[in-house]
Design an enzyme around this catalytic site. Structure first.
Site: not given
Length: 414
Positions: A227, A270-272, A309, A313, A343-344, A372
């Protein structure tokens, strides 16, 4: 290090406008030097042979980037059979992978076990399922240490309001199920959440996990999660995560724990995001400028199908305006809302953002989009997914994934 697109060296021998003219827009651009540098930073976080880094494949699964990450000596986490399949194609050995399952079928577990990859389960019922299909096998347990962190509630993966992990209070139930199926618990793992820039919650989570880990005598590894955040507001002076300070604290905690445990155990992180985020920039073009009542909209081809994203988020990405291949820098700013072509009403890249005055035809660079970004792309509205290119160490560029074609939309029909 070429991690700032305001520095023209990020683009190698080219510039954003030339790249769009050659490969089309929108376009994902990655910088190899930045990617390799971030891999080295994580690999050197702790100077011990028992320490290793597992890249979180879901952050970005482009096979050419995976090859670079493997070449830098990192291992990997997988969340699905598809990720395992691609990681093996990228050259990873099954022994380098950890499969972290979440609410998966027995058939999926069988695929993972059959390919020689260690399985982590995160519920008592999933441990039961694993025991039934692989009696006598090795397994890792994902615990929820009760400590969560993250930039948004949707990315907090530990604590009392998340679906992930087994609470430490159920430790005896874990042992009972493992004994019933003669399972050997070889690992414990956790993940408290994504994008922290203050290491304290992470350290608290590590301490809580180690208190659980010491109660399992046959461990081969402890996965203390990841994280690690990056400064998405770096052009506004946001500070980086203090890796040196984090390393010093982690080193002391882990060495003390191993003394109590009686032997050395492999430690994984676990770095992504940290590995790939800053290496990637998303380029797009301004196609319209309009004012609806009191709001000025900058209309682009960077829709939420291309980068999810901000919509999912409320995430912030710095935006740099380019004209004739040159970044515009001016104290003259205007408040605008940058939107895409989906179209949103929620298709908003940046709301009430102060930008240098923009013209139609300008290029926008969305910074820190390597994590991401493409991995969450879709064909919503039947929009075509963009190409991806890599700016290599020698300043050249190469295509590492072609743009969708209209024919691709028919690929899975009979």
């Amino acid at each position: 290090m070429n991690n700032n697109p305001m520095d023209t060296s990020f683009w190698g021998n080219s510039d954003p406008e030339k790249l769009i003219n050659k490969y089309g827009a929108p376009l994902y651009v990655y910088n190899e030097e930045t990617l390799r540098a971030r891999c080295k930073e994580m690999k050197n976080l702790l100077p011990y042979p028992w320490f290793s880094v597992n890249y979180s494949t879901k952050a970005n699964s482009n096979i050419e980037l995976l090859k670079i990450i493997r070449d830098e000596g990192l291992n990997a986490d997988a969340m699905s059979p598809g990720e395992i399949y691609l990681l093996v194609k990228a050259g990873f050995e099954p022994s380098q992978l950890l499969y972290i399952g979440n609410n998966v079928s027995a058939e999926e577990m069988k695929y993972v076990v059959g390919n020689g990859v260690t399985v982590s389960v995160d519920s008592l019922s999933q441990l039961e399922t694993f025991g039934r299909i692989n009696q006598g096998g090795k397994v890792s347990i994902r615990f929820n240490p009760g400590v969560g962190a993250g930039h948004h509630e949707k990315v907090v993966t530990a604590g009392n309001k998340t679906k992930f992990g087994i609470p430490g209070s159920l430790l005896e139930e874990v042992k009972t199920i493992a004994k019933r199926y003669s399972l050997k618990i070889v690992g414990v793992n956790q993940h408290i959440g994504s994008l922290f820039l203050d290491g304290k919650p992470y350290i608290d989570g590590v301490k809580a996990l180690l208190e659980i880990a010491i109660q399992f005598p046959e461990l081969e590894f402890v996965d203390i999660g990841g994280g690690f955040g990056i400064p998405y507001k770096r052009l506004h002076g946001e500070a980086r995560l203090d890796l040196t300070g984090l390393s010093d604290v982690l080193e002391a905690i882990l060495l003390d724990w191993m003394k109590d445990y009686g032997r050395e155990v492999k430690v994984k992180i676990e770095p992504g995001r940290y590995i790939v985020a800053e290496s990637g920039v998303l380029l797009g073009t301004v196609h319209s400028i309009k004012k609806n009542y009191e709001i000025k909209y900058i209309g682009t081809d960077i829709g939420s199908n291309v980068i999810m994203r901000p919509v999912m988020y409320d995430s912030y990405h710095e935006i740099v305006v380019y004209r004739n291949g040159t970044p515009l820098s001016s104290d003259d700013r205007e408040k605008v809302t940058v939107v895409g072509n989906i179209c949103e009403s929620g298709d908003i890249l940046a709301r009430d953002r102060g930008l240098t005055p923009v013209k139609e035809g300008d290029t926008l660079a969305v910074l820190d989009a390597g994590a991401y970004g493409y991995s969450m792309c879709s064909n919503y509205n039947l929009r075509l997914r963009p190409a991806e290119i890599l700016v290599t160490d020698d300043g050249g560029e190469r295509l590492i994934r072609r743009r969708d074609t209209l024919e691709d939309l028919m690929r899975n029909y009979f």
